[in-house]
Design an enzyme around this catalytic site. Structure first.
Site, PDB file in Angstrom:
ATOM      1  N   TRP A  31       0.827  -1.225   0.000  1.00 10.38           N
ATOM      2  CA  TRP A  31       0.000   0.000   0.000  1.00 10.38           C
ATOM      3  C   TRP A  31       0.856   1.269   0.000  1.00 10.38           C
ATOM      4  O   TRP A  31       0.329   2.364  -0.077  1.00 10.38           O
ATOM      5  CB  TRP A  31      -0.973   0.003   1.173  1.00 10.38           C
ATOM      6  CG  TRP A  31      -0.350  -0.392   2.470  1.00 10.38           C
ATOM      7  CD1 TRP A  31       0.304   0.415   3.339  1.00 10.38           C
ATOM      8  CD2 TRP A  31      -0.311  -1.701   3.040  1.00 10.38           C
ATOM      9  NE1 TRP A  31       0.752  -0.310   4.408  1.00 10.38           N
ATOM     10  CE2 TRP A  31       0.395  -1.613   4.257  1.00 10.38           C
ATOM     11  CE3 TRP A  31      -0.793  -2.965   2.635  1.00 10.38           C
ATOM     12  CZ2 TRP A  31       0.617  -2.714   5.075  1.00 10.38           C
ATOM     13  CZ3 TRP A  31      -0.570  -4.053   3.453  1.00 10.38           C
ATOM     14  CH2 TRP A  31       0.124  -3.929   4.654  1.00 10.38           C
ATOM     15  N   GLU A  44      -5.897   0.753   5.301  1.00 11.38           N
ATOM     16  CA  GLU A  44      -5.999   1.344   6.634  1.00 11.38           C
ATOM     17  C   GLU A  44      -7.078   0.668   7.471  1.00 11.38           C
ATOM     18  O   GLU A  44      -6.892   0.441   8.660  1.00 11.38           O
ATOM     19  CB  GLU A  44      -6.276   2.850   6.541  1.00 11.38           C
ATOM     20  CG  GLU A  44      -5.107   3.659   6.030  1.00 11.38           C
ATOM     21  CD  GLU A  44      -3.847   3.485   6.869  1.00 11.38           C
ATOM     22  OE1 GLU A  44      -3.959   3.242   8.082  1.00 11.38           O
ATOM     23  OE2 GLU A  44      -2.743   3.558   6.307  1.00 11.38           O
ATOM     24  N   GLN A  49      -7.223  -3.547  12.307  1.00 12.94           N
ATOM     25  CA  GLN A  49      -7.654  -4.791  12.932  1.00 12.94           C
ATOM     26  C   GLN A  49      -6.505  -5.716  13.276  1.00 12.94           C
ATOM     27  O   GLN A  49      -6.677  -6.631  14.045  1.00 12.94           O
ATOM     28  CB  GLN A  49      -8.564  -5.566  11.959  1.00 12.94           C
ATOM     29  CG  GLN A  49      -9.703  -4.791  11.427  1.00 12.94           C
ATOM     30  CD  GLN A  49     -10.578  -4.285  12.525  1.00 12.94           C
ATOM     31  OE1 GLN A  49     -10.923  -3.121  12.546  1.00 12.94           O
ATOM     32  NE2 GLN A  49     -10.891  -5.135  13.484  1.00 12.94           N
ATOM     33  N   THR A  50      -5.370  -5.516  12.624  1.00  8.61           N
ATOM     34  CA  THR A  50      -4.351  -6.554  12.720  1.00  8.61           C
ATOM     35  C   THR A  50      -2.974  -5.991  12.424  1.00  8.61           C
ATOM     36  O   THR A  50      -2.838  -4.863  11.973  1.00  8.61           O
ATOM     37  CB  THR A  50      -4.702  -7.705  11.742  1.00  8.61           C
ATOM     38  OG1 THR A  50      -3.810  -8.774  11.964  1.00  8.61           O
ATOM     39  CG2 THR A  50      -4.603  -7.270  10.292  1.00  8.61           C
ATOM     40  N   LEU A  87     -10.643 -11.293  11.024  1.00  6.66           N
ATOM     41  CA  LEU A  87     -10.186  -9.960  11.426  1.00  6.66           C
ATOM     42  C   LEU A  87     -10.994  -9.395  12.596  1.00  6.66           C
ATOM     43  O   LEU A  87     -10.572  -8.427  13.230  1.00  6.66           O
ATOM     44  CB  LEU A  87     -10.265  -8.973  10.248  1.00  6.66           C
ATOM     45  CG  LEU A  87      -9.194  -9.151   9.164  1.00  6.66           C
ATOM     46  CD1 LEU A  87      -9.465  -8.211   7.992  1.00  6.66           C
ATOM     47  CD2 LEU A  87      -7.805  -8.883   9.720  1.00  6.66           C
ATOM     48  N   TYR A  89     -14.392  -7.567  14.576  1.00  5.83           N
ATOM     49  CA  TYR A  89     -15.101  -6.295  14.365  1.00  5.83           C
ATOM     50  C   TYR A  89     -15.818  -6.271  13.007  1.00  5.83           C
ATOM     51  O   TYR A  89     -15.511  -5.470  12.132  1.00  5.83           O
ATOM     52  CB  TYR A  89     -14.135  -5.111  14.404  1.00  5.83           C
ATOM     53  CG  TYR A  89     -13.637  -4.766  15.771  1.00  5.83           C
ATOM     54  CD1 TYR A  89     -14.466  -4.151  16.705  1.00  5.83           C
ATOM     55  CD2 TYR A  89     -12.330  -5.044  16.128  1.00  5.83           C
ATOM     56  CE1 TYR A  89     -13.990  -3.833  17.967  1.00  5.83           C
ATOM     57  CE2 TYR A  89     -11.846  -4.737  17.398  1.00  5.83           C
ATOM     58  CZ  TYR A  89     -12.696  -4.120  18.307  1.00  5.83           C
ATOM     59  OH  TYR A  89     -12.223  -3.807  19.534  1.00  5.83           O
ATOM     60  N   TYR A 127      -8.586   9.171  12.216  1.00  5.73           N
ATOM     61  CA  TYR A 127      -7.330   8.527  11.813  1.00  5.73           C
ATOM     62  C   TYR A 127      -7.357   8.161  10.320  1.00  5.73           C
ATOM     63  O   TYR A 127      -6.457   8.519   9.554  1.00  5.73           O
ATOM     64  CB  TYR A 127      -7.058   7.273  12.676  1.00  5.73           C
ATOM     65  CG  TYR A 127      -5.969   6.469  12.059  1.00  5.73           C
ATOM     66  CD1 TYR A 127      -4.649   6.871  12.211  1.00  5.73           C
ATOM     67  CD2 TYR A 127      -6.257   5.392  11.226  1.00  5.73           C
ATOM     68  CE1 TYR A 127      -3.636   6.192  11.561  1.00  5.73           C
ATOM     69  CE2 TYR A 127      -5.253   4.711  10.583  1.00  5.73           C
ATOM     70  CZ  TYR A 127      -3.941   5.106  10.759  1.00  5.73           C
ATOM     71  OH  TYR A 127      -2.947   4.452  10.099  1.00  5.73           O
ATOM     72  N   ASP A 145      -2.253   7.589  15.620  1.00  8.10           N
ATOM     73  CA  ASP A 145      -2.715   6.266  16.049  1.00  8.10           C
ATOM     74  C   ASP A 145      -1.907   5.850  17.282  1.00  8.10           C
ATOM     75  O   ASP A 145      -1.156   6.661  17.845  1.00  8.10           O
ATOM     76  CB  ASP A 145      -2.576   5.244  14.905  1.00  8.10           C
ATOM     77  CG  ASP A 145      -1.123   4.917  14.596  1.00  8.10           C
ATOM     78  OD1 ASP A 145      -0.223   5.639  15.087  1.00  8.10           O
ATOM     79  OD2 ASP A 145      -0.875   3.926  13.895  1.00  8.10           O
ATOM     80  N   CYS A 200      10.535   2.403  18.022  1.00 14.21           N
ATOM     81  CA  CYS A 200      10.087   2.796  19.364  1.00 14.21           C
ATOM     82  C   CYS A 200       8.898   1.906  19.732  1.00 14.21           C
ATOM     83  O   CYS A 200       7.769   2.355  19.872  1.00 14.21           O
ATOM     84  CB  CYS A 200       9.695   4.271  19.356  1.00 14.21           C
ATOM     85  SG  CYS A 200       9.430   4.924  21.006  1.00 14.21           S
TER      86      CYS A 200
HETATM   87  S1  SF4 Z   1      15.171   6.849  22.525  1.00 10.52           S
HETATM   88 FE1  SF4 Z   1      13.962   5.030  22.867  1.00 10.52          FE
HETATM   89  S2  SF4 Z   1      12.033   5.752  23.735  1.00 10.52           S
HETATM   90 FE2  SF4 Z   1      13.057   7.506  22.803  1.00 10.52          FE
HETATM   91  S3  SF4 Z   1      12.209   7.614  20.760  1.00 10.52           S
HETATM   92 FE3  SF4 Z   1      14.089   6.448  20.634  1.00 10.52          FE
HETATM   93  S4  SF4 Z   1      13.411   4.317  20.794  1.00 10.52           S
HETATM   94 FE4  SF4 Z   1      11.725   5.607  21.539  1.00 10.52          FE
END
Ligand code: SF4
Length: 362
Positions: A31, A44, A49-50, A87, A89, A127, A145, A200
Protein backbone atom coordinates in the site's frame (compact mmCIF):
# COMPACT_ATOMS: atom_id res chain seq x y z
CA UNK A 1 0.97 31.00 10.25
CA UNK A 2 4.57 30.94 11.43
CA UNK A 3 4.78 27.51 13.01
CA UNK A 4 8.53 27.71 13.50
CA UNK A 5 8.15 30.39 16.16
CA UNK A 6 6.08 28.00 18.31
CA UNK A 7 8.58 25.21 18.24
CA UNK A 8 11.03 24.16 20.88
CA UNK A 9 14.35 22.58 19.96
CA UNK A 10 13.06 19.00 20.20
CA UNK A 11 10.31 19.66 17.71
CA UNK A 12 12.71 21.24 15.22
CA UNK A 13 15.12 18.31 15.30
CA UNK A 14 12.52 15.58 15.44
CA UNK A 15 10.91 15.81 11.99
CA UNK A 16 14.07 15.77 9.80
CA UNK A 17 15.58 13.02 11.97
CA UNK A 18 12.52 10.90 11.47
CA UNK A 19 12.35 11.51 7.72
CA UNK A 20 15.99 10.54 7.39
CA UNK A 21 15.50 7.40 9.48
CA UNK A 22 12.49 6.37 7.37
CA UNK A 23 14.43 6.60 4.12
CA UNK A 24 16.77 3.85 5.30
CA UNK A 25 14.50 1.68 7.43
CA UNK A 26 11.07 1.60 5.82
CA UNK A 27 9.55 -1.76 4.99
CA UNK A 28 8.45 -2.42 1.43
CA UNK A 29 4.67 -2.73 1.79
CA UNK A 30 2.20 -2.92 -1.12
CA UNK A 31 0.00 0.00 0.00
CA UNK A 32 3.04 2.29 0.00
CA UNK A 33 3.29 2.01 -3.79
CA UNK A 34 -0.05 3.54 -4.55
CA UNK A 35 -1.83 6.88 -4.36
CA UNK A 36 -5.18 5.29 -5.12
CA UNK A 37 -7.53 6.39 -2.29
CA UNK A 38 -9.59 3.18 -2.48
CA UNK A 39 -6.54 0.92 -1.98
CA UNK A 40 -5.19 3.16 0.80
CA UNK A 41 -8.54 3.29 2.57
CA UNK A 42 -8.83 -0.51 2.34
CA UNK A 43 -5.33 -1.02 3.74
CA UNK A 44 -6.00 1.34 6.63
CA UNK A 45 -9.27 -0.31 7.61
CA UNK A 46 -7.59 -3.74 7.56
CA UNK A 47 -4.55 -2.53 9.49
CA UNK A 48 -6.74 -1.17 12.27
CA UNK A 49 -7.65 -4.79 12.93
CA UNK A 50 -4.35 -6.55 12.72
CA UNK A 51 -0.60 -6.38 12.40
CA UNK A 52 1.10 -5.74 9.07
CA UNK A 53 2.22 -9.36 8.55
CA UNK A 54 -1.30 -10.73 9.09
CA UNK A 55 -3.02 -7.85 7.29
CA UNK A 56 -1.03 -8.07 4.05
CA UNK A 57 -2.67 -11.26 2.72
CA UNK A 58 -6.12 -9.84 3.54
CA UNK A 59 -5.27 -6.64 1.65
CA UNK A 60 -4.06 -8.64 -1.36
CA UNK A 61 -7.11 -10.94 -1.33
CA UNK A 62 -9.53 -8.00 -1.10
CA UNK A 63 -7.86 -6.12 -3.95
CA UNK A 64 -7.77 -9.24 -6.09
CA UNK A 65 -11.47 -9.90 -5.48
CA UNK A 66 -12.53 -6.23 -5.64
CA UNK A 67 -9.92 -4.28 -7.64
CA UNK A 68 -12.00 -1.08 -7.62
CA UNK A 69 -14.46 0.60 -5.29
CA UNK A 70 -17.21 -0.21 -7.82
CA UNK A 71 -16.34 -3.91 -7.58
CA UNK A 72 -16.63 -3.74 -3.81
CA UNK A 73 -19.92 -1.86 -4.06
CA UNK A 74 -21.36 -4.70 -6.15
CA UNK A 75 -20.05 -7.38 -3.78
CA UNK A 76 -22.31 -9.90 -2.12
CA UNK A 77 -22.19 -9.04 1.60
CA UNK A 78 -21.81 -12.67 2.62
CA UNK A 79 -18.79 -13.07 0.38
CA UNK A 80 -17.28 -9.85 1.71
CA UNK A 81 -17.79 -10.95 5.31
CA UNK A 82 -16.21 -14.29 4.49
CA UNK A 83 -13.11 -12.56 3.08
CA UNK A 84 -12.99 -10.51 6.29
CA UNK A 85 -13.27 -13.64 8.44
CA UNK A 86 -10.60 -13.74 11.16
CA UNK A 87 -10.19 -9.96 11.43
CA UNK A 88 -13.01 -9.49 13.97
CA UNK A 89 -15.10 -6.29 14.37
CA UNK A 90 -17.43 -7.31 11.55
CA UNK A 91 -19.25 -3.97 11.70
CA UNK A 92 -16.13 -2.50 10.07
CA UNK A 93 -16.49 -4.89 7.14
CA UNK A 94 -20.13 -3.86 6.75
CA UNK A 95 -19.16 -0.18 6.91
CA UNK A 96 -16.54 -0.86 4.23
CA UNK A 97 -19.26 -2.24 2.00
CA UNK A 98 -21.69 0.62 2.67
CA UNK A 99 -19.02 3.24 2.07
CA UNK A 100 -18.04 1.57 -1.22
CA UNK A 101 -21.70 1.71 -2.28
CA UNK A 102 -22.00 5.34 -1.25
CA UNK A 103 -18.87 6.33 -3.19
CA UNK A 104 -20.08 4.41 -6.24
CA UNK A 105 -23.74 5.42 -6.22
CA UNK A 106 -23.64 8.94 -4.80
CA UNK A 107 -20.17 10.20 -5.73
CA UNK A 108 -19.75 8.62 -9.17
CA UNK A 109 -17.02 6.33 -7.88
CA UNK A 110 -14.78 9.23 -6.86
CA UNK A 111 -13.45 9.32 -3.30
CA UNK A 112 -13.69 12.68 -1.47
CA UNK A 113 -10.25 14.29 -1.73
CA UNK A 114 -10.06 16.34 1.48
CA UNK A 115 -9.78 15.40 5.13
CA UNK A 116 -13.05 17.14 6.01
CA UNK A 117 -15.06 15.51 3.22
CA UNK A 118 -13.57 12.09 4.02
CA UNK A 119 -14.69 12.49 7.64
CA UNK A 120 -18.31 12.74 6.50
CA UNK A 121 -18.20 9.16 5.22
CA UNK A 122 -19.64 6.30 7.25
CA UNK A 123 -16.99 4.36 9.16
CA UNK A 124 -14.20 6.84 8.37
CA UNK A 125 -12.88 8.41 11.57
CA UNK A 126 -10.19 11.01 12.14
CA UNK A 127 -7.33 8.53 11.81
CA UNK A 128 -8.47 6.98 8.51
CA UNK A 129 -9.47 10.36 7.06
CA UNK A 130 -6.00 11.74 7.83
CA UNK A 131 -4.29 8.67 6.39
CA UNK A 132 -6.24 8.76 3.11
CA UNK A 133 -6.04 12.57 2.79
CA UNK A 134 -2.27 12.62 3.30
CA UNK A 135 -1.22 9.38 1.52
CA UNK A 136 -3.51 9.78 -1.51
CA UNK A 137 -3.85 13.56 -1.83
CA UNK A 138 -0.80 14.94 0.01
CA UNK A 139 -2.91 16.97 2.47
CA UNK A 140 -0.94 18.24 5.46
CA UNK A 141 -2.95 16.50 8.21
CA UNK A 142 -1.27 14.32 10.85
CA UNK A 143 -2.24 10.71 11.56
CA UNK A 144 -2.47 9.98 15.26
CA UNK A 145 -2.71 6.27 16.05
CA UNK A 146 -1.34 4.15 18.90
CA UNK A 147 2.17 4.22 17.43
CA UNK A 148 2.10 8.00 17.16
CA UNK A 149 0.85 8.44 20.75
CA UNK A 150 3.70 6.27 21.98
CA UNK A 151 6.42 8.02 20.01
CA UNK A 152 5.25 11.54 20.86
CA UNK A 153 4.63 10.73 24.54
CA UNK A 154 8.16 9.37 24.89
CA UNK A 155 10.10 11.87 22.81
CA UNK A 156 8.32 14.92 24.25
CA UNK A 157 7.74 13.48 27.74
CA UNK A 158 3.93 13.90 27.71
CA UNK A 159 2.44 12.47 30.93
CA UNK A 160 -1.24 12.87 30.11
CA UNK A 161 -3.48 9.77 29.99
CA UNK A 162 -3.97 9.14 26.26
CA UNK A 163 -7.54 7.92 26.80
CA UNK A 164 -8.70 11.37 27.93
CA UNK A 165 -10.12 14.11 25.71
CA UNK A 166 -7.63 16.63 27.07
CA UNK A 167 -4.66 14.44 26.12
CA UNK A 168 -6.08 13.78 22.68
CA UNK A 169 -6.16 17.54 22.11
CA UNK A 170 -2.57 17.93 23.36
CA UNK A 171 -1.30 15.21 21.03
CA UNK A 172 -3.34 16.45 18.06
CA UNK A 173 -1.98 19.98 18.51
CA UNK A 174 1.62 18.75 18.73
CA UNK A 175 1.18 16.43 15.74
CA UNK A 176 -0.32 19.30 13.73
CA UNK A 177 2.66 21.54 14.56
CA UNK A 178 5.14 18.83 13.63
CA UNK A 179 3.69 18.00 10.22
CA UNK A 180 4.03 21.64 9.14
CA UNK A 181 7.78 21.08 9.00
CA UNK A 182 7.67 17.90 6.90
CA UNK A 183 9.03 17.91 3.38
CA UNK A 184 6.19 15.63 2.30
CA UNK A 185 3.23 15.05 4.67
CA UNK A 186 2.54 11.56 3.29
CA UNK A 187 6.12 10.42 3.89
CA UNK A 188 6.23 12.02 7.33
CA UNK A 189 3.00 10.29 8.40
CA UNK A 190 4.31 6.95 7.14
CA UNK A 191 7.60 7.63 8.90
CA UNK A 192 6.21 8.29 12.36
CA UNK A 193 3.95 5.23 12.23
CA UNK A 194 6.79 3.07 10.96
CA UNK A 195 9.10 4.42 13.65
CA UNK A 196 6.56 3.42 16.31
CA UNK A 197 6.07 0.01 14.74
CA UNK A 198 9.71 -1.05 14.41
CA UNK A 199 11.98 1.28 16.45
CA UNK A 200 10.09 2.80 19.36
CA UNK A 201 8.10 -0.38 20.08
CA UNK A 202 5.84 -0.81 23.14
CA UNK A 203 7.91 -3.28 25.16
CA UNK A 204 11.46 -3.16 23.82
CA UNK A 205 12.24 0.20 22.17
CA UNK A 206 15.63 0.17 20.45
CA UNK A 207 16.94 3.25 22.27
CA UNK A 208 20.63 2.52 21.75
CA UNK A 209 20.38 2.87 17.98
CA UNK A 210 17.72 5.58 18.00
CA UNK A 211 18.25 8.73 15.91
CA UNK A 212 16.37 10.95 18.39
CA UNK A 213 17.90 9.47 21.52
CA UNK A 214 19.48 12.76 22.60
CA UNK A 215 16.19 14.64 22.24
CA UNK A 216 14.01 11.93 23.80
CA UNK A 217 12.69 12.91 27.23
CA UNK A 218 11.76 9.29 28.06
CA UNK A 219 15.26 8.05 27.25
CA UNK A 220 17.01 10.88 29.07
CA UNK A 221 14.88 10.36 32.18
CA UNK A 222 14.52 6.56 32.01
CA UNK A 223 10.75 6.60 31.48
CA UNK A 224 10.41 4.58 28.28
CA UNK A 225 8.28 1.93 29.99
CA UNK A 226 6.04 4.40 31.80
CA UNK A 227 5.09 6.33 28.68
CA UNK A 228 2.59 6.64 27.15
CA UNK A 229 0.28 6.80 30.18
CA UNK A 230 -2.90 4.84 29.54
CA UNK A 231 -5.78 4.12 31.97
CA UNK A 232 -6.44 0.43 32.54
CA UNK A 233 -9.03 -1.18 30.31
CA UNK A 234 -12.43 -2.30 31.57
CA UNK A 235 -12.31 -5.95 32.66
CA UNK A 236 -13.09 -8.59 30.06
CA UNK A 237 -16.67 -9.90 30.26
CA UNK A 238 -17.02 -13.69 30.42
CA UNK A 239 -19.85 -15.18 28.33
CA UNK A 240 -20.93 -18.82 28.19
CA UNK A 241 -22.36 -20.06 24.90
CA UNK A 242 -23.98 -23.49 24.80
CA UNK A 243 -24.26 -24.56 21.18
CA UNK A 244 -26.65 -27.30 20.08
CA UNK A 245 -25.58 -28.52 16.67
CA UNK A 246 -28.51 -30.30 15.06
CA UNK A 247 -27.55 -32.58 12.18
CA UNK A 248 -29.55 -34.61 9.71
CA UNK A 249 -27.48 -36.71 7.31
CA UNK A 250 -24.89 -34.38 5.82
CA UNK A 251 -26.90 -31.27 6.77
CA UNK A 252 -26.29 -28.97 9.71
CA UNK A 253 -28.74 -26.45 11.22
CA UNK A 254 -27.45 -22.87 11.32
CA UNK A 255 -28.95 -19.41 11.69
CA UNK A 256 -28.01 -15.83 10.98
CA UNK A 257 -27.29 -13.72 14.06
CA UNK A 258 -29.56 -10.72 13.62
CA UNK A 259 -29.50 -9.19 17.13
CA UNK A 260 -27.40 -6.15 17.99
CA UNK A 261 -24.64 -8.15 19.57
CA UNK A 262 -21.24 -9.49 18.61
CA UNK A 263 -21.08 -11.29 15.25
CA UNK A 264 -24.11 -9.58 13.77
CA UNK A 265 -25.04 -11.09 10.34
CA UNK A 266 -22.65 -14.00 10.82
CA UNK A 267 -23.94 -17.56 11.15
CA UNK A 268 -23.79 -19.90 14.11
CA UNK A 269 -25.81 -22.81 15.55
CA UNK A 270 -28.71 -23.02 17.98
CA UNK A 271 -27.41 -20.99 20.91
CA UNK A 272 -28.39 -20.98 24.57
CA UNK A 273 -26.43 -18.42 26.55
CA UNK A 274 -26.02 -19.06 30.28
CA UNK A 275 -24.66 -17.03 33.19
CA UNK A 276 -22.13 -19.68 34.11
CA UNK A 277 -20.50 -22.71 32.55
CA UNK A 278 -22.83 -25.74 32.43
CA UNK A 279 -21.43 -29.22 32.41
CA UNK A 280 -24.68 -31.10 31.76
CA UNK A 281 -27.11 -30.52 28.93
CA UNK A 282 -30.04 -31.37 31.22
CA UNK A 283 -29.20 -28.26 33.31
CA UNK A 284 -29.66 -25.91 30.37
CA UNK A 285 -32.75 -23.68 30.22
CA UNK A 286 -33.98 -25.01 26.85
CA UNK A 287 -37.06 -23.54 25.12
CA UNK A 288 -39.79 -26.21 24.67
CA UNK A 289 -39.30 -26.81 20.96
CA UNK A 290 -35.56 -27.17 21.36
CA UNK A 291 -36.02 -29.48 24.33
CA UNK A 292 -38.30 -31.71 22.25
CA UNK A 293 -35.67 -32.05 19.53
CA UNK A 294 -32.96 -32.79 22.09
CA UNK A 295 -35.13 -35.47 23.74
CA UNK A 296 -35.75 -37.26 20.46
CA UNK A 297 -32.33 -36.76 18.93
CA UNK A 298 -29.23 -38.89 19.40
CA UNK A 299 -26.00 -37.45 20.76
CA UNK A 300 -23.44 -37.91 18.02
CA UNK A 301 -20.32 -37.12 20.06
CA UNK A 302 -19.16 -36.09 23.51
CA UNK A 303 -19.49 -32.34 24.12
CA UNK A 304 -16.40 -30.30 23.19
CA UNK A 305 -15.25 -26.88 24.36
CA UNK A 306 -13.51 -23.89 22.82
CA UNK A 307 -12.74 -20.31 23.80
CA UNK A 308 -12.49 -17.15 21.73
CA UNK A 309 -11.12 -13.92 23.13
CA UNK A 310 -12.57 -10.71 21.71
CA UNK A 311 -11.49 -7.20 22.67
CA UNK A 312 -13.84 -6.94 25.69
CA UNK A 313 -15.35 -10.37 25.95
CA UNK A 314 -14.19 -13.94 26.43
CA UNK A 315 -16.55 -16.44 24.82
CA UNK A 316 -16.45 -19.91 26.36
CA UNK A 317 -18.39 -22.25 24.15
CA UNK A 318 -19.56 -25.83 24.65
CA UNK A 319 -20.72 -27.75 21.59
CA UNK A 320 -23.31 -30.55 21.81
CA UNK A 321 -23.81 -32.37 18.52
CA UNK A 322 -27.20 -34.04 18.06
CA UNK A 323 -28.44 -36.17 15.14
CA UNK A 324 -32.13 -35.68 14.35
CA UNK A 325 -34.28 -38.33 12.67
CA UNK A 326 -35.92 -37.38 9.32
CA UNK A 327 -39.37 -37.05 10.90
CA UNK A 328 -38.15 -34.10 13.03
CA UNK A 329 -36.03 -32.45 10.37
CA UNK A 330 -38.69 -29.93 9.30
CA UNK A 331 -39.33 -28.66 12.84
CA UNK A 332 -36.35 -26.36 13.29
CA UNK A 333 -36.96 -23.57 15.82
CA UNK A 334 -35.16 -20.23 16.47
CA UNK A 335 -34.62 -19.25 12.84
CA UNK A 336 -32.46 -22.29 12.14
CA UNK A 337 -32.19 -23.61 8.59
CA UNK A 338 -30.54 -26.63 7.07
CA UNK A 339 -27.30 -26.23 5.14
CA UNK A 340 -25.20 -28.94 3.50
CA UNK A 341 -21.66 -29.14 4.88
CA UNK A 342 -20.44 -27.44 1.68
CA UNK A 343 -22.97 -24.60 2.01
CA UNK A 344 -22.14 -24.14 5.70
CA UNK A 345 -18.48 -23.74 4.74
CA UNK A 346 -19.43 -20.83 2.46
CA UNK A 347 -21.42 -18.87 5.08
CA UNK A 348 -19.72 -15.98 6.91
CA UNK A 349 -19.04 -17.21 10.44
CA UNK A 350 -17.12 -16.26 13.61
CA UNK A 351 -13.74 -17.96 13.90
CA UNK A 352 -15.06 -20.09 16.78
CA UNK A 353 -17.71 -21.62 14.51
CA UNK A 354 -15.39 -22.00 11.52
CA UNK A 355 -12.90 -23.89 13.66
CA UNK A 356 -15.61 -26.14 15.05
CA UNK A 357 -16.94 -26.98 11.59
CA UNK A 358 -13.47 -27.67 10.25
CA UNK A 359 -12.56 -29.92 13.16
CA UNK A 360 -15.79 -31.75 13.71
CA UNK A 361 -17.66 -31.92 10.43
CA UNK A 362 -14.73 -32.06 8.02
S1 SF4 B 1 15.17 6.85 22.52
FE1 SF4 B 1 13.96 5.03 22.87
S2 SF4 B 1 12.03 5.75 23.73
FE2 SF4 B 1 13.06 7.51 22.80
S3 SF4 B 1 12.21 7.61 20.76
FE3 SF4 B 1 14.09 6.45 20.63
S4 SF4 B 1 13.41 4.32 20.79
FE4 SF4 B 1 11.72 5.61 21.54
Amino acid sequence: MNWQSDLNVNETVFVPSLEHWYEYHKRDLPWRHTRDPYSIWLSEVILQQTRVAQGKPYYERFLKTYPTVQDMARADERELLRLWQGLGYYSRARNLHQTARYVTDELNGKFPDTYHDLLKMKGIGVYTAAAVASFAFGERVPVVDGNVYRVLARVFGINEDITTTGAKKTFAALATRLIQQANDPATYNQAIMEFGAIQCTPVAPDCLLCPVQQQCVAYLTGQQHRLPVKAKKAPVRERYFQYLIFRNGDKVAMRERTDRDIWQNLYDFCLIETDEPKAMLRDLPLPNLVNELVMQGVFATMPTEATQLLSHQRIKATFYEIDLPDKLADQLPMGLQWYSTGEAGQLPKPVLITNYLEKSLG
